[in-house]
Enzyme design. Structure first.
Site, mmCIF file in Angstrom:
data_model
loop_
_atom_site.group_PDB
_atom_site.id
_atom_site.type_symbol
_atom_site.label_atom_id
_atom_site.label_comp_id
_atom_site.label_asym_id
_atom_site.label_seq_id
_atom_site.Cartn_x
_atom_site.Cartn_y
_atom_site.Cartn_z
ATOM 1 N N TYR A 53 0.836 -1.201 0.000
ATOM 2 C CA TYR A 53 0.000 0.000 0.000
ATOM 3 C C TYR A 53 0.873 1.254 0.000
ATOM 4 C CZ TYR A 53 -4.113 -2.865 1.081
ATOM 5 O OH TYR A 53 -5.133 -3.789 1.051
ATOM 6 N N PRO A 217 -16.730 -3.480 0.648
ATOM 7 C CA PRO A 217 -18.121 -3.723 1.045
ATOM 8 C C PRO A 217 -19.137 -2.867 0.291
ATOM 9 C CG PRO A 217 -16.974 -2.460 2.725
ATOM 10 C CD PRO A 217 -15.930 -2.927 1.757
ATOM 11 N N LEU A 218 -18.693 -1.731 -0.260
ATOM 12 C CA LEU A 218 -19.599 -0.886 -1.053
ATOM 13 C C LEU A 218 -19.373 -1.071 -2.548
ATOM 14 C CD1 LEU A 218 -19.627 2.471 0.983
ATOM 15 C CD2 LEU A 218 -20.911 0.351 1.356
ATOM 16 N N GLY A 221 -18.053 1.911 -4.316
ATOM 17 C CA GLY A 221 -18.964 3.051 -4.241
ATOM 18 C C GLY A 221 -20.321 2.778 -4.865
#
Length: 330
Positions: A53, A217-218, A221
């Protein structure tokens, strides 16, 4: 905050996992520290990161930001269950990608964990995760390297990420032959719009006692109220969400999702997280806030109780594939 055991371990972790992928590329160090302080203050004790990252020339930067936060003291490290990952190439030579600086060889695992510990400014990692399967390295070699690190006190548990069900089984059977605990968690792509993990990954994780940690989890978006935001002129979909919405059937599905939640007075992003918290085997989804406001929204999801009517409606809009083999056979 609510807590649960991480899979079959005695380790207690929060039902939300703080994802740190935005720290560095999108969120500067000061704001990243503020988000981590707010998360810890709200009771989130499970932080997830990866050695790559920061990405590109800045790979490793996110771990450095977390390390500088730990250095501020105040019991930050002791209160945090820290998870990082190994697999991606971390060679510092920009002109040549050297071999043995990636994947899961014993050599790279040893090299990678030492580098992560240095960047994170800690002497141990709670959950050391394999970021991807390594088709070239046998699990006996991987577990030999992990066993050494556990004996040295440098890691406590091992987890996987993006593993198919059969690899979870192979990994833990190989560990059992060595008398080791094996994998205790699996971090996988799982959300309302992407439910293929229900076919084999989650059943395998449950069978072997792994805690499931959903990422995205979205769904980039897509499940965060993207159409309503567009209509209000607040924010237009970009990247993967925009590509998905170009498909008229996907757009209609997302519209049906937002209409359902509007009918019940629910916020899309919070509902998507709350739904994951109802799913069997799920420890907690990873939330990757870029701002403190996004973190506050995620925290509300932990207390949100979805009615049977809403859950049935969500299944109607986003039907899952079902377990295997029934999902593709009989």
């Amino acid at each position: 905050m609510k807590y649960t055991q991480l899979g079959r371990t005695g380790l207690k972790v929060s039902r939300l996992v703080l994802g740190t992928m935005n720290f560095g590329p999108q969120t500067d160090e000061a704001d990243s520290h503020a988000i981590m302080d707010a998360a810890l203050g709200a009771g989130i004790n499970f932080f997830d990161t990866a050695n790559v990252y920061g990405w590109g020339e800045n790979k490793g930067r996110t771990e450095e930001i977390i390390g500088s936060w730990f250095d501020q003291g105040g019991g930050r490290r002791d209160k945090t269950v820290l998870a990082t990952k190994v697999y991606g190439n971390m060679s510092a030579d920009a002109d040549h990608v050297w071999p043995n600086h990636d994947r899961l060889s014993a050599l790279n695992i040893r090299r990678a964990v030492e580098a992560s510990l240095k960047r994170l400014r800690t002497d141990y990692i709670d959950v050391y995760q394999f970021h991807h399967i390594d088709r070239r390295t046998p699990f006996d070699e991987i577990w030999q390297a992990i066993d050494v690190l556990i004996q040295q006190g440098k890691i406590l548990y091992a987890g996987s990420s993006n593993f198919p069900g059969y690899k979870i089984a192979q990994a833990n059977e190989a560990a059992a032959r060595r008398g080791m605990v094996g994998l205790v968690s699996e971090q996988c792509l799982y959300n309302l719009a992407e439910r293929r993990a229900e076919m084999e990954v989650i059943p395998a994780a449950q069978e072997y006692g792994l805690g499931v940690i959903p990422w995205s989890p979205l769904h980039g978006g897509l499940l965060g109220g993207v159409l309503k935001k567009e209509s209000e002129g607040k924010r237009r979909a970009a990247g993967r969400s925009a590509d998905s919405l170009a498909n008229t059937s996907v757009r209609a599905q997302v519209q049906a999702y937002e209409d359902l939640l509007d009918k019940h007075g629910l916020e899309p992003g919070e509902t998507a997280l709350a739904w994951l918290l109802t799913r069997p085997g799920v420890t907690g989804p990873i939330v990757g806030p870029r701002t403190a406001e996004q973190l506050e929204s995620a925290l509300r999801a932990v207390e949100l109780e979805l009615s049977p009517e809403v859950l049935a409606g969500l299944d109607e809009v986003f039907p899952g594939p079902g377990p295997s083999p029934e999902a593709f056979a009989w």
